[in-house]
Design a protein around this motif. Structure first.
Motif, PDB file in Angstrom:
ATOM      1  N   SER A 277       0.829  -1.209   0.000  1.00  0.00           N
ATOM      2  CA  SER A 277       0.000   0.000   0.000  1.00  0.00           C
ATOM      3  C   SER A 277       0.863   1.258   0.000  1.00  0.00           C
ATOM      4  CB  SER A 277      -0.932   0.009   1.219  1.00  0.00           C
ATOM      5  OG  SER A 277      -0.193  -0.091   2.414  1.00  0.00           O
TER       6      SER A 277
ATOM      7  N   ALA B 162      -6.250   5.013  -6.837  1.00  0.00           N
ATOM      8  CA  ALA B 162      -4.917   4.778  -6.283  1.00  0.00           C
ATOM      9  C   ALA B 162      -3.929   4.579  -7.416  1.00  0.00           C
ATOM     10  CB  ALA B 162      -4.924   3.551  -5.369  1.00  0.00           C
TER      11      ALA B 162
ATOM     12  N   ALA C 145     -11.319   1.560  -4.220  1.00  0.00           N
ATOM     13  CA  ALA C 145     -10.246   1.674  -3.233  1.00  0.00           C
ATOM     14  C   ALA C 145     -10.702   1.204  -1.869  1.00  0.00           C
ATOM     15  CB  ALA C 145      -9.756   3.115  -3.160  1.00  0.00           C
ATOM     16  N   SER C 146     -12.001   1.219  -1.632  1.00  0.00           N
ATOM     17  CA  SER C 146     -12.541   0.783  -0.347  1.00  0.00           C
ATOM     18  C   SER C 146     -13.321  -0.507  -0.524  1.00  0.00           C
ATOM     19  CB  SER C 146     -13.463   1.857   0.234  1.00  0.00           C
ATOM     20  OG  SER C 146     -14.190   1.339   1.334  1.00  0.00           O
TER      21      SER C 146
ATOM     22  N   ALA D 223      -3.067  -1.637  -3.379  1.00  0.00           N
ATOM     23  CA  ALA D 223      -3.137  -0.312  -2.765  1.00  0.00           C
ATOM     24  C   ALA D 223      -3.979  -0.284  -1.495  1.00  0.00           C
ATOM     25  CB  ALA D 223      -3.691   0.707  -3.762  1.00  0.00           C
ATOM     26  N   ALA D 224      -4.770  -1.327  -1.279  1.00  0.00           N
ATOM     27  CA  ALA D 224      -5.621  -1.354  -0.080  1.00  0.00           C
ATOM     28  C   ALA D 224      -5.666  -2.766   0.492  1.00  0.00           C
ATOM     29  CB  ALA D 224      -7.031  -0.876  -0.417  1.00  0.00           C
TER      30      ALA D 224
ATOM     31  N   ALA E 193      -6.571  -0.408  -7.073  1.00  0.00           N
ATOM     32  CA  ALA E 193      -7.715   0.285  -6.500  1.00  0.00           C
ATOM     33  C   ALA E 193      -8.039   1.536  -7.287  1.00  0.00           C
ATOM     34  CB  ALA E 193      -7.417   0.661  -5.046  1.00  0.00           C
TER      35      ALA E 193
END
Length: 416
Positions: A196, A412, A212-213, A346-347, A409
């Motif tokens: 990340s 990101a 991203a979430s 990235a997450a 993501a």
């Protein structure tokens, strides 16, 4: 085979985390087997209070996984893991200081939060330090953890033979000290590379693929929902088998702990060899098909155990325990790989934290599902096995389109 079963990926740091897992589970084995007795005989709580305490701690613990995953994407992982172990140590020691129900409730909830957070953080560490060998690392980690749990339980059984209140207190102290030892062991570990933070610092152009979430990623949330169902083996062994045996007049009640021992021995002996069949993402997904068959057969064996005499009942319950243990090991292998493969770099920590909620949630809904199956009689067990098998097939289809695509993501920076 020797290299597979003995070499620990991740070098010295990987070995230290496995040692920490052994110590952690020895401590947990000391406490888990006597916690209800401690609250009864030392704290003086009633049955209703103990039930409320356990349920509340379980609900609070659900938040531990996503919180830990989110923090792990932002702060050095070793520091967060050490802090979590110290929180668990403090929560355990705090139980010794009071008999007040509200305070015991708060300390137990804090310990549960730390327990689930620690589990997620350890998984993230394993993924980062072991890289492509993460499935084998997790298998070794789980094997050692199960051995530690069994050892802790044996020590607790020996300590309780003394028959004194102080024995309960010393077991709780041992549990707390195990967390402190884990923190000290982790202190010697290096910080693994964080995808990340590496991705965030790369400055490359975005390559959108997934949100991203995880909370906005419908596919991943659906995957986590199916995982909650597939973790049902935990409730089968802790609730289902003991209750089914207790209500079977022709079966000796001593069979229940023997089946728990069988489960533990199988995991220790077979988890690592089985993990090699799910060492790639495609292989892990393929294992969902035999996993579905295993759940069907396990449920059918439990259902048939009520139709014959005591000998056939014992044989069929034992067969069911073997099948559900096999399902447990297969699902563990699948889950370790797919939970990572479906998450963007990235997450990664945040996604794995949400995945960790599945096992926590199962601790609340799993017992309800299993007791409902028992209440429905033999057909209830067959229905439970079939329902979980259908969930396996649903997960197999769900992840098909997602796998094999670049997982970066949305919003990101890309991998470059």
């Amino acid at each position: 085979m020797t290299a597979w079963t003995t070499r620990i990926p991740g070098g010295p740091d990987g070995r230290r985390i496995v040692v920490a897992a052994l110590v952690d589970r020895i401590g947990s084995g000391l406490w888990a087997s006597v916690s209800v007795l401690y609250f009864t005989y030392v704290s003086g709580l009633g049955v209703g209070e103990i039930g409320t305490l356990a349920a509340t701690a379980g609900v609070v613990g659900i938040a531990g996984a996503p919180l830990a995953g989110r923090v792990a994407d932002r702060l050095p992982l070793t520091r967060v893991l050490i802090s979590t172990q110290l929180v668990r140590c403090a929560a355990s020691l705090a139980l010794l200081t009071t008999d007040h129900f509200a305070l015991l409730l708060a300390y137990s909830a804090l310990g549960s939060l730390g327990d689930r957070a620690s589990s997620t953080l350890t998984k993230i560490y394993a993924i980062r330090v072991a890289g492509p060998e993460r499935v084998r690392y997790q298998a070794l980690h789980r094997t050692v953890a199960n051995a530690g749990w069994a050892l802790g339980g044996l020590v607790a059984a020996g300590a309780l033979a003394a028959g004194t209140v102080d024995a309960y207190r010393w077991l709780l102290v041992g549990d707390a000290l195990s967390f402190l030892a884990c923190a000290l062991t982790t202190l010697r570990c290096g910080e693994p590379p964080s995808p990340s933070r590496t991705v965030a610092a790369s400055g490359d152009a975005p390559v959108p693929a997934v949100p991203a979430s995880p909370w906005r990623d419908r596919t991943y949330l659906a995957y986590v929902a199916t995982e909650t169902v597939l973790f049902v083996d935990d409730a089968v062994f802790k609730i289902g088998l003991p209750l089914w045996i207790a209500h079977a007049s022709d079966v000796p009640h001593g069979l229940a702990p023997l089946l728990m021992v069988l489960n533990n021995v199988m995991v220790v002996g077979l988890q690592v060899p089985l993990a090699r069949f799910g060492a790639t993402t495609a292989a892990a997904r393929s294992l969902l098909l035999p996993l579905s068959a295993t759940f069907v057969l396990g449920g059918a064996a439990m259902a048939l155990s009520a139709t014959g005499g005591p000998v056939s009942a014992v044989a069929l319950m034992t067969a069911s325990a073997v099948l559900f243990t096999l399902a447990e090991m297969l699902h563990a292998t699948i889950s370790w790989e797919l939970s990572v493969a479906l998450a963007p770099d990235a997450a990664q920590g945040t996604y794995l934290g949400v995945h960790g909620m599945a096992q926590s949630a199962q601790r609340s809904v799993g017992p309800l599902a299993v007791t409902a199956a028992i209440a429905a009689g033999p057909l209830g067990w067959a229905a439970l096995g079939s329902a979980v098998a259908l969930t396996c097939l649903g997960q197999h289809r769900l992840v098909r389109d997602r796998l094999g695509k670049p997982l970066t993501a949305l919003g990101a920076p890309g991998r470059g």
